[in-house]
Design a protein around this motif. Sequence first.
Motif, PDB file in Angstrom:
ATOM      1  N   HIS A  64       0.836  -1.204   0.000  1.00  7.47           N
ATOM      2  CA  HIS A  64       0.000   0.000   0.000  1.00  7.47           C
ATOM      3  C   HIS A  64       0.871   1.253   0.000  1.00  7.47           C
ATOM      4  O   HIS A  64       1.307   1.729   1.046  1.00  7.47           O
ATOM      5  CB  HIS A  64      -0.915   0.005   1.231  1.00  7.47           C
ATOM      6  N   GLU A 161      -7.536   2.386  -4.491  1.00  9.16           N
ATOM      7  CA  GLU A 161      -8.525   2.264  -3.410  1.00  9.16           C
ATOM      8  C   GLU A 161      -9.883   2.854  -3.787  1.00  9.16           C
ATOM      9  O   GLU A 161      -9.999   4.063  -4.021  1.00  9.16           O
ATOM     10  CB  GLU A 161      -8.038   3.042  -2.187  1.00  9.16           C
ATOM     11  N   HIS A 190     -10.492   1.007  -0.011  1.00  2.58           N
ATOM     12  CA  HIS A 190     -10.272   1.689   1.273  1.00  2.58           C
ATOM     13  C   HIS A 190     -11.328   1.186   2.255  1.00  2.58           C
ATOM     14  O   HIS A 190     -12.484   1.075   1.902  1.00  2.58           O
ATOM     15  CB  HIS A 190     -10.420   3.197   1.019  1.00  2.58           C
ATOM     16  N   HIS A 217      -6.135  -1.592   4.499  1.00  8.46           N
ATOM     17  CA  HIS A 217      -6.023  -1.094   5.874  1.00  8.46           C
ATOM     18  C   HIS A 217      -7.280  -1.345   6.705  1.00  8.46           C
ATOM     19  O   HIS A 217      -7.954  -0.419   7.136  1.00  8.46           O
ATOM     20  CB  HIS A 217      -5.581   0.371   5.922  1.00  8.46           C
ATOM     21  N   ASP A 273       0.942   2.480   3.697  1.00  4.62           N
ATOM     22  CA  ASP A 273       0.015   3.592   3.452  1.00  4.62           C
ATOM     23  C   ASP A 273       0.742   4.926   3.577  1.00  4.62           C
ATOM     24  O   ASP A 273       0.294   5.845   4.271  1.00  4.62           O
ATOM     25  CB  ASP A 273      -1.223   3.536   4.345  1.00  4.62           C
TER      26      ASP A 273
HETATM   27 ZN   LIG Z   1      -7.069   4.400   2.190  1.00  9.31          ZN
END
Ligand SMILES: [Zn+2]
Length: 383
Positions: A64, A161, A190, A217, A273
């Motif tokens: 990510h 995402e 997401h 996530h 992320d």
């Molecule tokens: Zn995200």
Amino acid sequence: MGSLAIKNIGMVMTGDIQGPVIDGPVSILIENGKIKAIGKEGMDAERSIDAKGMTVCPGFIDSHSHPVFGDFTPRQNQLNFIDSSLHGGVTSMISAGEVHLPGRPTDPKGTKALALLAQRSFAKLRPAGVKVYGGALILEKGLVEADFKELAEDGVWLVGEIGLGSVKAANEAKEMVKWAKKYGMKVLMHVGGTSVPGSSTVTCDDVLIAQPTVACHLNGGPTSIPIPEAIRVIEKTDCAIEIVHCGNPLSAFEIGRFMKNNNLLGRLIIGNDAPSGTGVIPLGIWRMVNYISALCGIPAEAAVCLATGNTKKAFGLSHGIVRVDDDADLQIIDAPMGSAGNDAKAAIECGDIPGIAMVLIDGVVKTQVSRNTPPPVRKTVAG
Ligand SMILES: [Zn+2]
């Protein structure tokens, strides 16, 4: 490219959750960028590296990332974040959408053009040698099936995402996910609270309807959904479950513990992320591996799989496991100086980031002692 042998390895953490350890002493032979042999006996090669009893594991695949172009992030106006990540053991990164492009186009033609351009650009350029899988299509209203077909034929294989673009309703996303999967694309979604202005909140029910490839996530990006909801996503889908550094640490712990206790670690993957609102985190993947290992009581060699072999399987990549025919993307690691652990495994399991002594991509040394991790106790010797 000639042959290279890494000799005198104390332990191999393979990255394969079905067989995560090969005990040393062991050698790895590399030819033409690929792992050619793994074995106990000495290997003849043009060049050799003496690992001095240290541990070898695959280079990390960051599942990510939010690159834009080259080694620059407009999100934090920072240069060389990919080079810094290499010094954190990351040898490849998967884009979850080039969402930080200034003035990012949001019409169908524009979002397609961005995905195609980013895919093309990173296919040609490996910043610091790192393999960046760029060009993750951000879903905008107005895209039709023919767009997915065209992009897939042009080499775009990622959908960024869901929740970052104007397609926010799960029912609307569901149809596009079907089209994307039909043409072989991997779809990221997401999950959790709204990340930054312009994105949106995605709930457990949205994931159940849309059925992406990866529930991104699940511990929040950065705001987590409630734990019972996260567990519903794990139980009611067959998605790869991702936890990230820039998320909620308590949720990551609860998700890790649940997946360990239910024998589901093969579905768990780790991303960073970053770059994001949280910043640029060169050691983010190692920090998550340590955190999950130390706090959830997961052996280091299994925790390493979450950022290597599991991610390889989820995305169908040619690297991520130390086995014959995989790309030789490798880290040589050791206990960091001063650690309570006396080797990499013991250090990771007590929560310490190991010292990186060397990182190789396609069998080529990209860095020796990392400038970002604490120094390893031992050092490699070239021969
Ligand atoms: Zn995200």
